[in-house]
Design an enzyme around this catalytic site. Sequence first.
Site, short mmCIF file in Angstrom:
data_model
loop_
_atom_site.label_atom_id
_atom_site.label_comp_id
_atom_site.label_asym_id
_atom_site.label_seq_id
_atom_site.Cartn_x
_atom_site.Cartn_y
_atom_site.Cartn_z
N ASP A 1 -6.35 12.86 -17.75
CA ASP A 1 -5.60 13.08 -18.98
C ASP A 1 -5.19 14.52 -19.23
OD1 ASP A 1 -8.06 14.25 -19.58
OD2 ASP A 1 -8.74 12.55 -20.78
N GLU B 1 -8.86 6.83 -13.32
CA GLU B 1 -9.49 6.91 -14.64
C GLU B 1 -8.50 6.53 -15.73
OE1 GLU B 1 -12.84 9.90 -15.55
OE2 GLU B 1 -11.26 10.50 -16.95
N GLU C 1 -5.16 15.32 -24.71
CA GLU C 1 -5.51 14.35 -23.68
C GLU C 1 -5.18 12.91 -24.05
OE1 GLU C 1 -8.08 17.98 -23.00
OE2 GLU C 1 -7.44 16.80 -24.75
N HIS D 1 -16.36 22.78 -25.73
CA HIS D 1 -15.15 23.54 -25.41
C HIS D 1 -13.86 22.91 -25.94
CE1 HIS D 1 -15.03 20.42 -22.33
NE2 HIS D 1 -13.74 20.65 -22.26
N ARG E 1 -10.59 21.65 -27.89
CA ARG E 1 -9.76 22.31 -28.90
C ARG E 1 -10.04 21.80 -30.31
NH1 ARG E 1 -6.21 21.94 -24.55
NH2 ARG E 1 -5.12 23.86 -23.99
N HIS F 1 -17.82 27.99 -21.65
CA HIS F 1 -16.45 27.88 -21.16
C HIS F 1 -15.75 29.24 -21.28
CE1 HIS F 1 -12.25 26.47 -20.98
NE2 HIS F 1 -12.73 25.37 -20.43
#
Length: 382
Positions: A98, A120, A134, A210, A212, A243
Amino acid sequence: MTPIKVMSIFGTRPEAIKMAPLLLELDRRPEFESVSCLTAQHREMLDSVMSLFDLVAPYDLDIMEPGQTLTTITAKALTGLGKVLAEAKPDFVLVHGDTTTTLAAALAAFYAKIPVGHVEAGLRSGDIYSPYPEEMNRRLVSQIAALHFAPTAGNAANLRREGITDGVFITGNTVIDAMKYTVPRFSGAFESDLDRIDWKTRRVITLTCHRRENFGAPMAEIFTAAKILVERHSDVTLIYPVHPNPIVQTAAREILGGRERIFLIDPLDTVQMHALLARSYLVLTDSGGLQEEAPALGKPVLVLRKETERPEAIQAGTACLAGVECDNILCLAERLLTDPTAYEAMAKARNPYGDGHASTRIADAILWYFGRKADPPANFNP
């Protein structure tokens, strides 16, 4: 008979981990000519995975730049991939998951009239802005793909609800295939501050955060909960591979930095990360992949999000949706730290994500699609 030329396109570390066992499977079969293309959307964490699996990509766009945005990543990837596909002329394109690379690669292949296989496929959170971008990326790729490799029956059901029924295969997740390769390779040394930890007397909590949608207040709540857990339990050590995003780095240092029994470390390579999970007592994460990897090692997972596109782990009891509020995270984590029965129930729950043969099923499905195999592969059934 001419081999089927399959180009696998990916650009981030998680994609590379999950595509690596599939590339190895394609390489070992004479029916395929397997080539790969990296966008290097995330450069520094991608190369270590390629090296680990002894993979070399003949095409590398190397698009990562400081301050990159979703728009610049998409534009540079789409332009570069158009040229690569025109030169390489693959028969089939494989994309994973994604990411922005996934969407750009699927779109570039569509423009070139090359069929796409989506590894996936079928994961859905139900909210187009969480995870962002995503969730929308995977929905759009599903409209392009000819073959959909769904890890679970639930993922396949998501596709059916959207009217996608042709070319859907339930394969298991390739990350379980990858772990058969990575876990046995750990040498026993982390070659970092982690080698100073007394693993016999400490209960280690591994944290990753991590996404957003967790930037700002949610991340502060998560880090505060992690800090309080360590303060309350003298036998607990927190390990956080931070990250590289500057927003994440700053927040982590402000709330978790300079504290006893809290280790803020650089991102680990794949083998060391899987070894850390195997040695951990509990995993707190907003990552998608760790929701699949930790249960394979018998480690309970608290998912630091408001929803998840991987409900199978929740349903199986290997993971719990903890949200992003400090008090709720603390409540759930405290129970696992103080109630052995509750802990054992999660640690010993069935892993719903695979049996280590997803790559075999995917390769067989591609052969069937091209008429090189009489029957499609049987679906994965946990």
